[in-house]
Scaffold this motif. Structure first.
Motif, short mmCIF file in Angstrom:
data_model
loop_
_atom_site.label_atom_id
_atom_site.label_comp_id
_atom_site.label_asym_id
_atom_site.label_seq_id
_atom_site.Cartn_x
_atom_site.Cartn_y
_atom_site.Cartn_z
N ALA A 60 -2.58 -9.22 -12.32
CA ALA A 60 -1.23 -8.92 -12.61
C ALA A 60 -1.07 -7.35 -11.94
O ALA A 60 -0.10 -7.05 -11.44
CB ALA A 60 -1.11 -8.68 -14.31
N VAL A 61 -1.99 -6.60 -12.08
CA VAL A 61 -2.18 -5.17 -11.55
C VAL A 61 -3.42 -5.15 -10.82
O VAL A 61 -4.18 -4.60 -11.26
CB VAL A 61 -2.00 -4.23 -12.70
N PRO A 62 -3.44 -5.49 -9.27
CA PRO A 62 -4.35 -5.28 -8.62
C PRO A 62 -5.13 -3.84 -8.39
O PRO A 62 -4.29 -2.99 -8.31
CB PRO A 62 -4.05 -5.65 -7.14
N ASP A 63 -6.31 -3.82 -8.51
CA ASP A 63 -7.08 -2.46 -8.52
C ASP A 63 -7.63 -2.51 -7.23
O ASP A 63 -8.03 -3.47 -6.53
CB ASP A 63 -7.92 -2.35 -9.80
N ALA A 64 -8.17 -1.30 -6.77
CA ALA A 64 -9.16 -1.04 -5.78
C ALA A 64 -10.54 -1.60 -5.96
O ALA A 64 -10.83 -1.76 -7.39
CB ALA A 64 -9.34 0.48 -5.26
N GLY A 65 -11.14 -2.15 -4.95
CA GLY A 65 -12.38 -2.91 -5.14
C GLY A 65 -12.96 -3.41 -3.78
O GLY A 65 -12.16 -3.03 -2.66
N PRO A 66 -14.26 -3.91 -3.68
CA PRO A 66 -14.88 -4.34 -2.51
C PRO A 66 -14.15 -5.69 -2.13
O PRO A 66 -13.11 -6.32 -2.81
CB PRO A 66 -16.18 -4.90 -3.03
N TYR A 67 -14.19 -5.94 -1.03
CA TYR A 67 -13.57 -7.22 -0.18
C TYR A 67 -13.68 -8.31 -1.02
O TYR A 67 -14.85 -8.66 -1.46
CB TYR A 67 -14.18 -7.31 1.25
N ALA A 112 7.75 -16.95 -5.68
CA ALA A 112 6.79 -16.97 -4.68
C ALA A 112 6.86 -15.75 -4.21
O ALA A 112 5.65 -15.30 -3.63
CB ALA A 112 7.26 -18.19 -4.01
N LEU A 113 7.84 -14.88 -3.82
CA LEU A 113 7.81 -13.70 -2.91
C LEU A 113 7.17 -12.55 -3.83
O LEU A 113 6.41 -11.87 -3.25
CB LEU A 113 9.14 -13.30 -2.59
N ALA A 114 7.61 -12.72 -5.05
CA ALA A 114 6.85 -11.64 -5.93
C ALA A 114 5.19 -11.91 -5.99
O ALA A 114 4.30 -10.88 -5.97
CB ALA A 114 7.41 -11.88 -7.35
N ALA A 115 4.74 -13.37 -6.05
CA ALA A 115 3.27 -13.44 -6.10
C ALA A 115 2.84 -12.98 -4.63
O ALA A 115 1.84 -12.56 -4.65
CB ALA A 115 3.33 -15.01 -6.17
N ALA A 116 3.37 -13.51 -3.67
CA ALA A 116 3.09 -12.86 -2.24
C ALA A 116 2.94 -11.58 -2.02
O ALA A 116 2.13 -10.86 -1.58
CB ALA A 116 3.92 -13.57 -1.15
N THR A 117 3.97 -10.68 -2.47
CA THR A 117 3.73 -9.09 -2.31
C THR A 117 2.83 -8.68 -3.28
O THR A 117 1.84 -7.80 -3.00
CB THR A 117 5.20 -8.60 -3.03
#
Length: 714
Positions: free
Chosen positions: A408-415, A442-447
């Motif tokens: 839901a809130v992507p965080d920094a992390g390894p590949y 779908a656009l919200a998920a893609a972003t």
């Protein structure tokens, strides 16, 4: 018994009167009365629709099969399995020709597509091998086992033989009648879509897949040699997924045109205009009966009908769901989620997937992550045939599954390789979906997926995803739609990380201007674009503009999100980098230098924003000449980055470059050079030799090795 009559008749039976005590029961056994009498017209000629002009790319398979029909060989069963349309029958046909014309074998060809065809064909084989009329009549009437009779004559055949059981997509009928056996007098080849080894005990299984690109293009050139160039054939072959049936139909269409012959260029364009499956099937012979197996629009419907007949509607539902996605590998974890309940019960997904695998409608692939993958033409065909009322719940379920696969809130992390695998599928939903609400979801998920890619260091994929999603979303929504603008903003952020500063500045500036007009200056999305733009301006050397924009972003985020929001704290932390070192001490009433402690209190010591604030304060301490404190802070941050992100992550390399500069400033030149050399090598590998970050590292290393290192703050 008594002297009375006790008789009964069943169906069309008759009761006979006789003297004495008699009990007569007459039974009548009949086959399907709708079926025509007799068996196949021939078992000596392959019953194929369109024999291949030249069999392409099956040399390795044919070498193995040809050895099985050489002199004195027998007792072997080979099962050629694969999805419909992949050319299994063509391989069997070519082997049949070799066995009969070059190896002196009797060739026997039987359709095993259903019980009646198999039974009639096998009894015709017995007749061909010498069975007498009385024996055949008894077998047909059920007075003796039919399969035993066939194999008795196959075992005693004077000639060695090759028996092909074609289209055995219901292996149950082979097993139930014990029709599939081995014999020292011959070799059996089975073609089927059923891949599970349990159906074929003792047989050698051989997968028949799509063709390599070069051979696929040659199929088109074999059938329509004057319709286009090799390059055009290559492109069409790829567009058709190198599926032999689709290639044969395409080549047939191009070769049949009389009034207005199409070129391959025209055919490719019409394919791209979404005529797709319908156009491909126009290559079938219009004067021949339409066999569903010879049409891409119908061949897989046979299997879907079989699923329904066997009480497996969930297999059809799962295939229709897969048809909303891309033909690229799809992580299996995506399907193992409660959201799949929108189209089939979650506890039936395993059964449905096994059914698809058994029918070669999908396959398991391991690309470091276990995935399912289906052919593109198959998916297009299934999507085109999906009833209109079922499309909305399928699309909604597909979007929800993808949405659940991204934080839901992507965080920094390894590949994270799983994120890149999701990209073609979310873009496929945007391409397929016509409903604006579904397109928006779908656009919200893609972003959000683009954000996740960005924050795990996959900047190229982040840019491509955001850019393509914005373009597709614009067609379904509006150029000024909030979600379209948000995707454009993320594309600009990724361009900066790719070192394309000028393009990033233009895109972010243009997007922010539209957002201000459409959403307002204090809208969170407008502020987010402003945050990204100030970083670009700072790296372009336009410091005053960058500082002014950053101050505006900080103020706006404080008003809208609050002083303690992570995004507000992130923007404040960047003031530690942009402001002159002397101004940092008085900023925010002298509280800016203690921002890392404030972040620790609010977010925790290991939060990405907290670590970023410490990193930025270390840079300020270095510029202030407080090298001991700067080195201590930088080492702590570097160790945390290495633990969380690994040695090649962008902020890890940035922190190590700062540590190198601090060490040189303190007189530890050799150690500083060693670290900077490693940073340069890693940036060259991950970012490229010409990326501005790489160029900066190269310049610093040159200064260190030449003794021209500039003072802190320069």
């Amino acid at each position: 018994m008594t002297g009375g009559m006790d008789g009964r008749a069943e169906d069309r039976g008759r009761v006979y009167q006789a003297s004495g005590d008699q009990h007569i029961t007459e039974h009548h056994h009949r086959g399907d009365e709708s079926a025509g009498p007799g068996g196949p017209d021939s078992v000596r000629r392959p019953a194929v629709g369109r024999p291949p002009v030249v069999l392409r790319d099956r040399a390795e398979v044919l070498v193995r099969l040809r050895a099985s029909v050489a002199a004195e060989r027998g007792g072997e069963v080979y099962v050629l399995y694969g999805m419909g349309g992949c050319g299994k029958t063509a391989v069997a046909y070519t082997l049949f020709q070799l066995a009969t014309e070059e190896c002196g074998r009797a060739g026997l060809w039987v359709s095993a597509s259903d019980r009646s065809s198999l039974r009639a064909g096998m009894l015709a084989v017995a007749a061909d091998r010498g069975a007498r009329d009385g024996e055949l009549l008894a077998a047909r009437g059920g007075l003796r086992p039919a399969a035993d009779l066939v194999w008795q004559y196959l075992d005693s055949s004077a000639e060695p033989w090759l028996l092909v059981l074609d289209n055995a997509d219901e292996p149950e009928i082979l097993r139930d009648g014990s029709w599939l056996r081995t014999s020292p007098r011959g070799t059996v080849v089975v073609t089927t879509r059923r891949s599970a080894a349990r159906w074929w005990p003792g047989a050698e299984l051989q997968h028949i897949g799509v063709l390599p690109r070069e051979d696929a293009a040659r199929v088109l050139r074999d059938l329509a040699p004057h319709s286009g160039t090799q390059q055009e054939a290559d492109r069409i072959a790829e567009r058709l997924g190198r599926l032999p049936l689709a290639l044969t139909l395409a080549g047939g269409f191009l070769s049949q045109q009389v009034l207005d012959p199409w070129s391959m260029e025209t055919y490719e364009r019409r394919l791209d205009e979404r005529e797709g499956v319908e156009l491909i099937d126009r290559g079938a012979d219009p004067l021949s009966p339409q066999d569903p197996r010879h049409l891409v629009g119908l061949t897989w419907q046979l299997t879907l009908d079989a699923f329904e007949a066997r009480g497996l509607p969930e297999a059809t539902a799962l295939l229709r769901l897969l048809a909303r996605f891309s033909p690229e590998p799809l992580p299996l974890s995506l399907l193992d989620h409660g959201e799949i309940g929108g189209v089939l019960p979650r506890d039936r997904c395993e059964t449905a997937l096994r059914a698809l695998l058994d029918q070669s409608l999908t396959e398991l692939v391991d690309v470091g992550i276990r995935c399912a993958q289906s052919h593109g033409v198959l998916l297009d065909s299934v999507a085109a045939a999906t009833p209109a009322e079922k499309v909305p719940p399928l699309d909604a379920t597909a979007v929800r599954l993808l949405d659940a696969a991204v934080p839901a809130v992507p965080d920094a992390g390894p590949y994270e390789p799983r994120y890149r695998l999701l990209v073609p599928h979310v873009l496929a939903l945007l391409r397929r979906g016509a409903d604006p609400r579904m397109a928006a979801d779908a656009l919200a998920a893609a972003t959000r997926l683009s954000v996740a890619l960005h924050r795990t260091g996959d900047y190229q994929a982040a840019w491509e995803t955001a850019r393509t999603a914005a373009d597709l979303g614009e067609r379904r929504l509006d150029p000024d739609h909030r979600l379209v603008l948000g995707a454009r903003s993320r594309a600009g952020r990724a361009l900066f990380r790719l070192g394309r500063y000028a393009e990033a500045e233009q895109l972010l500036g243009r997007t922010r201007t539209v957002q201000e007009a459409a959403l307002g200056a204090d809208d969170p999305d407008t502020l987010d674009s402003g945050h990204g733009l100030h970083i670009v301006l700072g790296n372009l050397g336009r410091r005053d503009e960058a500082v002014a924009l950053l101050r505006s972003t900080v103020a706006g985020r404080r008003r809208v999100l609050g002083a303690d929001h992570p995004l507000t704290l992130r923007s404040r932390a960047n003031l530690l980098v942009l402001l002159p070192a002397a101004d940092v001490a008085v900023e925010d009433g002298g509280e800016l230098l203690s921002l890392p402690e404030e972040c620790t209190r609010i977010l925790g010591p290991d939060h990405t924003v907290t670590l970023g604030a410490r990193h930025n304060r270390a840079w300020t301490l270095y510029r202030l000449g407080r090298f001991d404190a700067a080195e201590e802070e930088t080492r702590l941050v570097t160790e945390a980055y290495l633990r969380r992100f690994g040695p090649d992550y962008v902020v890890t390399l940035s922190a190590r470059q700062l540590l190198s500069r601090i060490l040189v400033a303190r007189g530890h030149v050799a150690e500083g050079i060693e670290i900077m050399t490693d940073v340069l090598a890693r940036r060259e590998r991950s970012l490229g030799a010409d990326h501005p970050f790489t160029v900066a590292s190269r310049q610093r290393l040159g200064e260190f090795t030449s003794g021209r290192a500039r003072p802190a703050g320069a």
